[in-house]
Design a protein around this motif. Sequence first.
Motif, PDB file in Angstrom:
ATOM      1  N   CYS B  33       0.794  -1.218   0.000  1.00 36.63           N
ATOM      2  CA  CYS B  33       0.000   0.000   0.000  1.00 36.63           C
ATOM      3  C   CYS B  33       0.832   1.276   0.000  1.00 36.63           C
ATOM      4  O   CYS B  33       0.260   2.354  -0.063  1.00 36.63           O
ATOM      5  CB  CYS B  33      -0.917   0.017   1.229  1.00 36.63           C
ATOM      6  N   CYS B  50      -0.702  -3.925   6.785  1.00 42.04           N
ATOM      7  CA  CYS B  50      -0.830  -5.012   5.803  1.00 42.04           C
ATOM      8  C   CYS B  50      -0.292  -6.316   6.369  1.00 42.04           C
ATOM      9  O   CYS B  50      -0.800  -7.397   6.058  1.00 42.04           O
ATOM     10  CB  CYS B  50      -0.089  -4.650   4.522  1.00 42.04           C
ATOM     11  N   VAL B  74      -5.183  -0.084  -4.109  1.00 37.76           N
ATOM     12  CA  VAL B  74      -4.738  -0.393  -2.757  1.00 37.76           C
ATOM     13  C   VAL B  74      -3.646   0.602  -2.397  1.00 37.76           C
ATOM     14  O   VAL B  74      -2.477   0.433  -2.747  1.00 37.76           O
ATOM     15  CB  VAL B  74      -4.215  -1.839  -2.657  1.00 37.76           C
ATOM     16  N   LYS B  76      -2.348   3.607   0.783  1.00 42.63           N
ATOM     17  CA  LYS B  76      -2.392   3.795   2.223  1.00 42.63           C
ATOM     18  C   LYS B  76      -3.743   4.334   2.679  1.00 42.63           C
ATOM     19  O   LYS B  76      -4.302   3.892   3.676  1.00 42.63           O
ATOM     20  CB  LYS B  76      -1.270   4.746   2.633  1.00 42.63           C
ATOM     21  N   ARG B  79      -6.680   1.392   1.670  1.00 37.64           N
ATOM     22  CA  ARG B  79      -6.442  -0.056   1.699  1.00 37.64           C
ATOM     23  C   ARG B  79      -7.548  -0.811   2.409  1.00 37.64           C
ATOM     24  O   ARG B  79      -7.715  -2.003   2.217  1.00 37.64           O
ATOM     25  CB  ARG B  79      -5.106  -0.352   2.349  1.00 37.64           C
ATOM     26  N   ARG B  86      -7.039  -6.157  -1.571  1.00 39.02           N
ATOM     27  CA  ARG B  86      -5.857  -6.021  -0.717  1.00 39.02           C
ATOM     28  C   ARG B  86      -5.170  -7.371  -0.548  1.00 39.02           C
ATOM     29  O   ARG B  86      -3.943  -7.483  -0.646  1.00 39.02           O
ATOM     30  CB  ARG B  86      -6.268  -5.464   0.648  1.00 39.02           C
TER      31      ARG B  86
END
Lengths: 492, 412
Positions: B33, B50, B74, B76, B79, B86
């Motif tokens: 991301c 993540c 995807v 930041k 996400r 994702r």
Amino acid sequence: MNERGMLVDPRFDAFFKLEQIDDYKYDGADTSPSTSNGLPETSNGGRLICDVCGDVAFGKHYGINACNGCKGFFRRSVWSRRQYSCRFGGDCPVVKEHRNVCRSCRLKKCFEVGMNPDSVQNERDRNAKNGGMGGPMSSPTQSSLCKELTISNGQIKRKRLRPETVEKTTQTDGKLEINDDFDFENMQQNPTPPGLLPLKIERISTPPSDLPVPMDFSIHSAVLDIEQKVFYNCPVAVDNSINATKTPITLPFEVVFRQPHLVCNRYPMRFSNTRVLTPEDLIDGWRRHFTYYSDWCHAMDEFKALSPEDQIVLAKKKIILHGWLVHAYYSYKSGCNGICFANGAAHLPEGGHPSITEFYKECMPRYLNYVIYPMHNFQMDDAEMVLIKCIMFFSSESGLSAAGRQIVSAAREKYLSALYNYGRANKCTTSAQATLRIAKFMIMLSAITSLTHLMNEGVHVTSLFNIIEFDELIQATHKTTPPQHSPPAPMG
Amino acid sequence: MIVDSISSSTASTSSSSPTRGTPIRKSLQCAVCGDVALGKHYGVNACNGCKGFFRRSIWKNRTYACRHGGKCLVAKEQRNACRSCRLTRCLDVGMNPRAVQGDTVEDPEWDEEAMPETLSISTQTDALKVKKKSHTSLFTLDIKKEQIIDNLRAIYARTDPEEFWKLTYPGTYDFRYAFHNTKVVSPRTPLTPTAERIATLNDVVADFRRAFVLFVDILKSIDQLRDVQEDDKMKIAKSRFAAFYWWLCSTWSAKAGCNGVCYSNGSYHPASISDMPKSEGKHGVRIDYSGVSQKSLENLVEPLRRMELSDEERIVGAVMVILADPVPNVSTKTEKILAEARDFYLELLGYCIKLPEEQQGIRVSTMVLLLASIMELVHLTTDNIQLSDVLHVIDLGDWSQELRDHRYRRQF
């Protein structure tokens, strides 16, 4: 009819689904207050509805009735002064099951329904131990927090655990609710009786499935419907075909397959053990199965899509396999520990007519151990039987045209998928169990293939020594299919 | 819950750092991301968000469905919008699902934080520990499966020293002796199923012998069969060799892309009679009396070719073929052992298939469905060999007479 007993299955399924509900409730997932209270459609006495997303509200928050999810979302957004942008045009529906998808539209709706940002307490409360409750703080605690901030990230991480725990709980509740309602939306499309709807919701929410439910439902119910229509298509009320076995059938397979009434009348089929099987019963039962098989083939959409030549090739190759599978299944369903025929006669492992005993000598142990026993072991039901039958029928493409191969290949994949999903949804709790179950059904088809070859040899030997007088149609059908490049056998 | 809290807390710390002027290590960026990564997790640079998301998805074996066509961005800031995309991106950038395991490093913090917490939090912690323990045992099971697959690979690659290749052992041997002393049957020459030339009679006989040696080696490697008594072991070997041989030839034919039956010595038998050279035509017709080559091509080789089996699927599938069909006339105890072995190798076959659950189940079923085609070919080939015996076309050796008699009595 023993087959009438199939009507009991729906009630059994209902009980089965009830058990699934219990499993769902105790599978370790957090049960949020909203979930445990069901899915209220309207507010009743004491039940409040969130003005933002329609979930159950627990009182006023920031000026309106709001659920815990939207309350927390609004507070965090105000604290962080976040700016969201919508990727779908700014008009996403903000309902309980979708509210996490677009935060921009959710925040916009919070403001639209009147949430007051000024009511959100300032950020310093976030660091308090009971920040979620908004309680007061003492000076020593505040001083301690300041000191922690200057030491290390680890310290900060530890101190923040408690308020984050509260927020995480809220987040988890939201996820659970989303899961339930997402499945609910799918289930709306099912042609399911209203009384069963709540049960379906609970069952399907654990675990989630990639395959749309309506498709799975329609496939196995469609083939089951075909089976029942063909099975009960009996214009002739009385079984008077036994005398016809004295007349040999000399017409070739290609002719009588299109006109199966030339082989046998469609009298009601009664797979049961009412008398001992005689050679005449065997021939008569063989013929009644021929008619039943022909009707079934002509009722299958994929079969109708094949060219006439491909139809004959496929039908001729699969008729004995079909016979073994359906005779085994209906014998198993009638509770008979042998082979039942459509005319009510049966051959048991011990005793029986001498000629029949000799005829089935090689087949009987294999039939009992590798076909009947697995059916008992797995409690095979009607839907599984008809799906397995379709898989067996479309299992190979040898001898077909290029177009025919594509049709057969697609049909095989379709019915394999339907059988897997049926087992996954109704019989097994894990994917591994469903895979093992369907794999063992495929192994059963291998045993049936072996029985077919043994029976072909049996027909050959029996005719050679005049033990049973099979006519030309039966003998021709039980011959091994010659290779495609060999000259065709002379007809008639 | 504690683990989630830690991950979430760390993420909050990262996101709030710029406000407080704390320096950020700009060299590491999350491969999923683009957020700040604090090191490698599961094989790639990943942020804590993540990392935790991937771990939770693997632990719970979650499958998600995208409602926007599977092309969500995807990044930041977004996400969380679509978990399906994702997770897909996590796998695309190379996160290794098998690297997910119980996190022992977290234990001290769990204990420390759980101590002052309320009873409900303690209960939550216990639940997490139970989950971690069960996951560890699953991990151990995976190691065992990998070892079995590696062992099978080694059996296929095993060869005898070259000076042994031309030794012959004249004399008469029975089946049992041949089973326990495979050198009298054939040396372990390299398996090279390349289908470069049309098979001669010698090629056919040599491959038959070599395949039998491979079959015996595989049979001896199946742990569950060690407790089977000797007589039953011989029955299993006689019953299942033909099916194994068909799977072997067909998977090789599918891989080599030849139009017929592929053998291990670089030769193949054409499916069509017109492809046979004239000098061999007479024998070819008799060898393939029932048109078995053509049938195997249509019912077995082409489906296998379309499936594009991996090496793992090919070698585990061979064991599945040996164990799947019942063996007539063995003891009840042996039948039970065979059933347990069959279940294990069916599960192992599923393990070799790296696909979502439903596709994995259907792929296993498609492979098992081919057993019916193999069974048919075994029956037809038995007719073939029986006719060849009468005509004295091929000399397969005294040791295989019992094997053939077993087939003529249809004991398979």
